[in-house]
Design an enzyme around this catalytic site. Structure first.
Site, PDB file in Angstrom:
ATOM      1  N   ASP A 276     -27.088   0.959  -6.383  1.00  0.00           N
ATOM      2  CA  ASP A 276     -27.952  -0.108  -5.929  1.00  0.00           C
ATOM      3  C   ASP A 276     -27.471  -1.465  -6.833  1.00  0.00           C
ATOM      4  OD1 ASP A 276     -30.030  -1.715  -5.026  1.00  0.00           O
ATOM      5  OD2 ASP A 276     -31.200  -1.708  -6.783  1.00  0.00           O
TER       6      ASP A 276
ATOM      7  N   ASP B 203     -33.516   1.593  -8.850  1.00  0.00           N
ATOM      8  CA  ASP B 203     -34.664   0.873  -9.500  1.00  0.00           C
ATOM      9  C   ASP B 203     -36.026   0.738  -8.886  1.00  0.00           C
ATOM     10  OD1 ASP B 203     -33.338  -1.531  -8.216  1.00  0.00           O
ATOM     11  OD2 ASP B 203     -34.882  -2.551  -9.476  1.00  0.00           O
TER      12      ASP B 203
END
Length: 260
Positions: free
Chosen positions: A34, A212
């Protein structure tokens, strides 16, 4: 599971580092990363992030070690990511799976009709203009309203986008960090991962994912189920078996893997 049959075990993939994250065999892995909140710190505005000057070199080294199997998988548009990661020519999955760049070609989700997306973006932009502190982020496949500058705007942002989702078939409303997003239905990072891992040169390798956000949880869960390595960056409940405190710790861990 298949990955355990060929010698990968989610909790015992190699020697554990000082941060508690095991060192995988990169030459037998596919690394999904990510971007916001994972490789770079979040900022008050999406366009205010700061990218570490050595991030490009880090990704290049990881790509070399994995045989080109480093995939940036992000909620941002691919066109936006390429501005921050100039020189990275590997696979990119954007818009949480609504976009893909494989072998240099960008493909948008079939439901992301340009005229519909433009209309949604215009309405969301007009709404944000009447609510100081609300930020509208327009994407090629949808639209986001960020309320990170004023948390009191979370409720009106949700109500507005929910109304749009109810009148625009094929678009779903999602919650992420300090934001709500409309994007095509039936997509997700986990969906894109499963599809990519069935193709060459990714098939038969171990999936690794650093994420996250709450929107990353389905993918973290899927990677864990496959016996892969799921790493949560930051706080919050998670399906991941490992956790790192922030993007700086994530980058340190990735550098340690290269050095190892």
């Amino acid at each position: 599971m298949y990955y355990e049959m060929i010698g990968f075990h989610g909790e015992h993939q190699g020697e554990h580092t000082a941060d508690g994250v095991p060192e995988p065999q990169l030459d037998r892995s596919t690394l999904f990363l990510d971007f916001d909140g994972t490789l770079v710190d979040l900022a008050e505005r999406p366009d205010a992030i700061e990218v570490a000057p050595d991030l490009g070199d880090l990704l290049a080294a990881l790509s070399e070690r994995t045989g080109g199997r480093v995939v940036i998988i992000t909620g941002r548009a691919i066109e936006d990511i390429t501005n921050y990661l100039q020189g990275f020519d590997g696979p990119i999955i954007g818009g949480h799976g609504a976009q893909e760049r494989i072998s240099g070609e960008i493909r948008n989700h079939e439901f992301a009709d340009p005229e519909t997306v433009r209309h949604l973006g215009e309405m969301a932009t007009a709404f944000a203009a009447t609510h100081p502190g609300l930020i509208c982020e327009r994407k090629p496949t949808g639209v986001v309203l960020h309320f990170r500058q004023d948390e009191d705007l979370a409720a009106p942002a949700y109500a507005f986008l929910r109304a749009l989702s109810e009148t625009h078939e094929g678009f779903d409303l999602h919650h992420s960090k300090m934001a709500y997003e409309l994007r095509p239905a039936g997509i997700g990072k986990d969906v894109s991962m499963r599809r990519l891992m069935e193709q060459e040169p990714f098939a038969g390798t171990m999936p690794i994912f650093f994420g996250d956000d709450v929107t990353d949880e389905p993918a973290l869960h899927w990677v864990s189920e496959q016996g892969g390595l799921a790493v949560k960056v930051g706080e919050g409940e998670t399906a991941a078996g490992c956790r790192l405190g922030n993007p700086q710790a994530a980058r340190r861990t990735l550098r340690r893997w290269i050095e190892a």
